[in-house]
Write an enzyme that holds these catalytic residues in place. Structure first.
Site, PDB file in Angstrom:
ATOM      1  N   ASP A 225       1.017  -1.200  -0.126  1.00 29.38           N
ATOM      2  CA  ASP A 225       0.075   0.038  -0.030  1.00 29.38           C
ATOM      3  C   ASP A 225       0.832   1.109  -0.031  1.00 29.38           C
ATOM      4  OD1 ASP A 225      -2.060  -1.600   0.285  1.00 29.38           O
ATOM      5  OD2 ASP A 225      -2.549  -1.100   2.169  1.00 29.38           O
ATOM      6  N   ASP A 380     -13.414  -4.011  -1.069  1.00 29.44           N
ATOM      7  CA  ASP A 380     -12.966  -3.605   0.138  1.00 29.44           C
ATOM      8  C   ASP A 380     -14.404  -3.874   1.004  1.00 29.44           C
ATOM      9  OD1 ASP A 380     -10.405  -2.867  -0.520  1.00 29.44           O
ATOM     10  OD2 ASP A 380     -11.341  -1.081  -1.410  1.00 29.44           O
TER      11      ASP A 380
END
Ligand code: 1PR
Length: 524
Positions: A225, A380
């Site tokens: 990330d 998500d």
């Protein structure tokens, strides 16, 4: 020194082939005109995308005639993936368009009880002597990503076969013309050996004794990330349930290019970069991520996925840019797949409302040009408990872990913008619709588990794998090697992704593979 010519017809990631050849110390020239094909001494044709698009572009550029002349003259040729399909008479992928017709036969789609595309690391059953496979010992695995495979009429053309629900031809040889279904440029050291053989052209050697069968390995993916930290530096960070700040500051776990290289060297089967600030920016102006990819792809020879900010948008001057343009910039920079998060939710919501596949969504546009295998949808979701099996049309499942009020059912609510906004859509429906629109893989995160080290959410993964027929990557929650065993033996996930445990050096990738190896197929 022999110059290698690379045929680039404008779709897919040729950068990784260039990088791999340069890494071997050779020069590459990218063919940008008919004359470059006519004067080529050794030609590599890496195809990614779809047969229809490829043949139309070859035709429009006037490449078909010169290519046929080159191939009929038996000059050294290496076709990769779609570059292999091009050699045949035609393909089920575009039944009305002829191929180059150099090797008699056709290209067919997999009809197997397995996820399609066939995506990941699989082996070779070598059938005849060849220059290309010198010093390939038979136990190596190579990176495949395809839904179609070639069926030559003449068995003499078969160089290698591979098993995936059925036995299929994964390499052909016709004099000096060779072509492989897998991607040597993305297959680490084993793949480099093949490229090197093509360049150096050794005398044909005997085939290695083939194993009885080959098996697709489960993939271990390292995820980075990436975002700007508070000092404006691009760093790898990691959240707890998507919160990446600790005592007010963004966690800095290292530099993206360095970490990607480390994970490649430690045996990661793929690397995923998620630009987690992407939704705020103008994606094409977000040059640091393009640079990260360019630099990472020089030393990392396994597939690279990039996500974050892949969507159409309007820039500061009011000019529109399509998601396809954004994706194209990433593919040119070295990405093999792009991953769409928030926009996929909007696309699915729109589809549910109208019932119409417009052909204009990012998923449809990008998969049409680059192929389904290049489009990942990243979900998500967050778990929502409910007392009954019916909940507002959502896909509800019974759970073994009752909620705070004893609820025995749950559904998984989609979120966008890094979990900041909830949407009235469940993850199973999202994935089903995205598959229908052209996504080739699902990256299935879970906000509840992210950063917790509590293990993957197996109930979520089973719900999604039961609903789609494309590969699913299990993500979020890996805390130890048993969690990987669990996800591969108790669900149909094709790959498992982890971040925190790798960044913090709690569990090395090699330890994961070592733990799995006698029970689950993994790449050594
Ligand atoms: O919406 O298309 O711009 O894409 C944004 C992308 O960035 C999405 O793929 C979304 O998942 C991701 N993202 C956005 N915000 C965050 C955040 O953390 N604040 N990260 C975020 C997602 C989750 C995983 C993580 C696994 C494994 N990170 O990628 O790596 O959960 O972690 P673990 O092994 O440590 O548990 P768009």
């Amino acid at each position: 020194m022999i110059m290698i010519t690379l045929l680039d017809y404008g779709a897919g990631n040729v950068r990784s082939v260039v990088n791999a050849i340069e890494k071997l110390g050779e020069n590459v020239r990218i063919a940008s005109a008919v004359r470059d094909i006519e004067t080529a001494e050794k030609l590599i044709f890496p195809g990614v995308g779809n047969f229809d698009n490829m043949m139309r572009i070859l035709d429009a550029k006037g490449y078909i005639g010169p290519l046929k002349t080159y191939l009929n003259a038996q000059k050294p040729f290496l076709g990769i993936c779609l570059g292999m399909h091009a050699l045949f008479d035609g393909s089920e992928e575009a039944p009305d368009l002829p191929g180059l017709g150099i090797i008699p036969g056709r290209v067919k789609r997999f009809a197997v009880d397995r996820p399609v595309p066939h995506m990941g690391w699989n082996g070779l059953l070598v059938r005849r002597p060849s220059r290309l496979l010198q010093e390939v010992h038979g136990g190596e695995r190579f990176y495949f990503v395809h839904s179609y495979f070639a069926v030559p009429n003449d068995p003499e053309a078969v160089l290698t076969e591979t098993d995936y629900g059925q036995r299929f031809v994964s390499g052909v040889q016709h004099g000096n013309l060779t072509a492989v279904q897998f991607h040597p440029e993305k297959s680490g050291r084993a793949g480099h050996r093949i490229l090197e053989n093509f360049i150096r052209f050794p005398e044909p050697g005997p085939p290695p004794a083939p194993p009885a069968k080959t098996e697709l390995a489960k993939r271990i993916i390292a995820c980075l990330d990436v975002r700007m930290d508070d000092h404006g530096e691009l760093v790898v960070t990691k959240g707890d349930q998507y919160d990446v700040r600790e005592k007010g500051s963004v966690r800095n776990l290292g530099r993206p290019v360095d970490l990607a290289r480390r994970y490649y060297e430690e045996g990661a089967d793929e690397i995923t970069f998620l630009n987690i600030t992407g939704y705020r920016d103008y994606p094409l102006a977000d040059m640091p991520m393009l640079r990260v990819l360019q630099q990472a792809s020089r030393n990392v020879f396994v597939p690279l996925t990039i996500g974050g900010g892949i969507r159409g948008y309007r820039d500061k001057n009011g000019d529109s840019h399509s998601a396809l343009e954004v994706a194209a910039a990433y593919f040119r920079a070295g990405a093999d797949k792009i991953s769409i998060g928030s926009d996929a939710v909007a696309i699915a919501e729109n589809f549910l409302q109208t019932g119409v596949a417009t052909g204009n969504s990012a998923i449809e546009q990008i998969s049409r040009v680059y192929g389904n295998q290049a489009v990942v949808v990243s979900a998500d979701p967050r778990r929502v408990y409910t007392a009954s099996a019916e909940k507002g049309g959502h896909h509800v499942i019974p759970t073994r872990f009752p909620g705070p009020r004893g609820e025995r059912y749950c559904w998984y609510q989609c979120t966008v913008k890094g979990g900041r906004e909830n949407r009235n859509l469940d993850a199973v429906t999202l994935c089903r619709i995205c598959e229908r629109l052209g996504a080739g893989e699902i990256l299935l995160n879970c906000i509840d588990r992210d950063g917790t080290n509590a293990g993957f959410d197996l109930e979520l993964i089973n719900a999604v794998t039961a609903a789609v027929s494309i590969p699913v990557i299990a993500s979020s929650g890996a805390g130890n090697v048993d969690h990987f065993m669990e996800v591969f033996t108790e669900t149909r996930a094709e790959a498992a992704l982890a971040a925190g445990i790798f960044h913090r050096r709690e569990v090395p990738i090699a330890a994961v593979k070592d733990h799995l190896k006698n029970k689950v197929a993994v790449r050594a």
